[in-house]
Scaffold this motif. Structure first.
Motif, PDB file in Angstrom:
ATOM      1  N   ASP A   8       0.874  -1.052  -0.073  1.00 38.72           N
ATOM      2  CA  ASP A   8       0.112  -0.047   0.117  1.00 38.72           C
ATOM      3  C   ASP A   8       0.681   1.369   0.287  1.00 38.72           C
ATOM      4  OD1 ASP A   8      -2.085   1.715   0.303  1.00 38.72           O
ATOM      5  OD2 ASP A   8      -2.143   1.456   2.397  1.00 38.72           O
ATOM      6  N   GLY A  10       1.714   4.954  -0.017  1.00 37.31           N
ATOM      7  CA  GLY A  10       1.306   6.471   0.487  1.00 37.31           C
ATOM      8  C   GLY A  10       2.159   7.541   0.222  1.00 37.31           C
ATOM      9  N   THR A  14       4.898   3.673   3.094  1.00 36.54           N
ATOM     10  CA  THR A  14       4.373   2.614   2.506  1.00 36.54           C
ATOM     11  C   THR A  14       4.272   1.335   3.215  1.00 36.54           C
ATOM     12  OG1 THR A  14       5.502   3.179   0.381  1.00 36.54           O
ATOM     13  CG2 THR A  14       4.898   0.841   0.379  1.00 36.54           C
ATOM     14  N   THR A  33       7.877   6.660   2.936  1.00 35.45           N
ATOM     15  CA  THR A  33       8.104   6.949   1.349  1.00 35.45           C
ATOM     16  C   THR A  33       8.930   7.901   1.105  1.00 35.45           C
ATOM     17  OG1 THR A  33       5.552   5.943   1.003  1.00 35.45           O
ATOM     18  CG2 THR A  33       6.418   7.317  -0.881  1.00 35.45           C
ATOM     19  N   PRO A  72      -2.499   5.736  -4.676  1.00 34.22           N
ATOM     20  CA  PRO A  72      -3.353   6.761  -4.797  1.00 34.22           C
ATOM     21  C   PRO A  72      -3.293   7.161  -6.639  1.00 34.22           C
ATOM     22  CG  PRO A  72      -1.204   7.430  -3.788  1.00 34.22           C
ATOM     23  CD  PRO A  72      -1.132   6.170  -3.998  1.00 34.22           C
ATOM     24  N   ASN A  87       0.238  14.051  -4.232  1.00 38.62           N
ATOM     25  CA  ASN A  87       1.256  14.003  -2.957  1.00 38.62           C
ATOM     26  C   ASN A  87       2.177  13.101  -3.278  1.00 38.62           C
ATOM     27  OD1 ASN A  87      -0.384  11.559  -3.092  1.00 38.62           O
ATOM     28  ND2 ASN A  87      -0.845  11.149  -1.010  1.00 38.62           N
ATOM     29  N   ASP A 113      -5.714   2.822  -4.605  1.00 40.06           N
ATOM     30  CA  ASP A 113      -5.911   2.374  -3.043  1.00 40.06           C
ATOM     31  C   ASP A 113      -7.047   2.286  -2.536  1.00 40.06           C
ATOM     32  OD1 ASP A 113      -5.898   5.102  -3.159  1.00 40.06           O
ATOM     33  OD2 ASP A 113      -4.315   5.235  -1.627  1.00 40.06           O
ATOM     34  N   THR A 140      -6.506  12.014   4.691  1.00 41.65           N
ATOM     35  CA  THR A 140      -5.715  13.061   3.853  1.00 41.65           C
ATOM     36  C   THR A 140      -6.899  13.740   2.714  1.00 41.65           C
ATOM     37  OG1 THR A 140      -3.896  11.889   4.787  1.00 41.65           O
ATOM     38  CG2 THR A 140      -3.594  13.855   3.022  1.00 41.65           C
ATOM     39  N   GLY A 293      -5.434  -0.934   3.531  1.00 39.76           N
ATOM     40  CA  GLY A 293      -4.817  -0.662   2.450  1.00 39.76           C
ATOM     41  C   GLY A 293      -4.058  -1.801   2.325  1.00 39.76           C
TER      42      GLY A 293
END
Length: 305
Positions: A8, A10, A14, A33, A72, A87, A113, A140, A293
């Protein structure tokens, strides 16, 4: 027992997990990340983490069923690319599936995701008995996974469910996407913190803003949160009118507010959904939270969708 890897990705971390064919997380770890390094370097780190998890479990890489990746959007699942997520700017156009396949001779599955999390809720979560539901994450940002007629609705390039950019309040200001008053610009966790900080003239977290509102000791904050709950209701009604689901599953950090949020959204839906059956749409909390996730990513391997 069969095992798959769920990844997952992000904007800040991650999550990587070893998940069995019943949805149990056997082991997991988290990597920052690191956007100061190239995406290829980050995939190298992910690959090392996958090998570490397999070694700790006494499994060979070859024995794994596959690797699922949630990331994402916007993305392009046909090309296996992360397209232009706000992001993850350093990842724009990055061929993540190809990069992972350089490390492993395994099937690799890739979806948005929120879409992956919806599949997880169908598999072992709140939507196990539903054939028509929408999973909405309010964190977020705001995103959704759509499950209808017994299958995920992913769209032509994997971006179905990018509902955070519905316009619900044009007067509210400009979203990062360029439109005025997008749903996530006015009702996400980020939006709550931004508006509360502007109201109090100091940095305010999402949790603090909601706590102040629920306490009843700060009328302006209470009014702000009530307005945000209304905006969440507006988006939910739009989805009900558009997709005709039998259930909405709300997840993400903001959903942890619990009863005040769910009561407000249910009340709004019961009054403003167009169809009488839509006004009775079930609105329930997600059953999976912290691991949604990575379980969702692994579900891409384990579950037919």
């Amino acid at each position: 027992m069969n095992y798959a890897i769920g990844i997952d990705i992000g904007g800040t971390k991650t999550a990587i997990g070893l998940v069995d064919s019943e949805g149990n997380v056997k082991d997991k770890l988290s990597l920052p990340t690191d956007q100061s390094v190239s995406p290829s370097e980050m995939v190298d780190r992910m690959a090392s983490a996958v090998r570490q998890l397999a070694d700790q479990a006494g499994l060979s890489i070859e024995s794994l069923t596959g690797i699922g990746i949630g990331a994402p959007g916007p993305l392009n699942t046909k090309l296996g690319q992360i397209s232009e997520p706000p992001n993850l700017r350093g990842w724009w156009g990055f061929p993540v599936v190809e990069a992972v396949k350089r490390h492993f001779d395994l099937p690799v599955f890739f979806e948005n995701d929120a879409t992956a999390a919806a599949l997880a809720e169908k598999w072992i979560g709140a939507a196990r008995n539903s054939q028509h539901f929408i999973y909405i994450t309010i964190s977020t940002g705001i995103g959704a996974g759509i499950y209808s007629h017994g299958r995920l609705i992913t769209g032509a390039s994997g971006n179905a469910g990018d509902v955070g950019h519905f316009v619900v309040a044009p007067e509210a200001g400009q979203c990062v996407c360029g439109q005025e008053g997008c749903w996530e610009f006015v009702a996400s966790g980020t939006a709550i913190a931004r508006q509360a900080s502007e109201l109090l003239g100091r940095p305010v977290s999402t949790k603090e803003a909601i706590d102040l509102a629920v306490s009843g000791d700060h009328p302006e904050m209470t009014a702000l949160i009530e307005r945000i709950f209304k905006y969440i209701g507006v988006g939910c009604v739009t989805l009900i009118n558009t997709q005709d689901p039998e259930m909405l599953v709300l997840g993400g950090g903001v959903s942890q507010v619990g009863e005040p949020l769910f009561n407000a959204v249910k009340d709004y839906v019961s009054r403003y959904a167009l169809n009488p059956t839509g006004r009775e749409t079930r609105i329930v909390p997600a059953a999976l939270s912290q691991d949604a996730g990575l379980i969702g990513a692994a579900a891409l391997v384990h579950v037919s969708y």
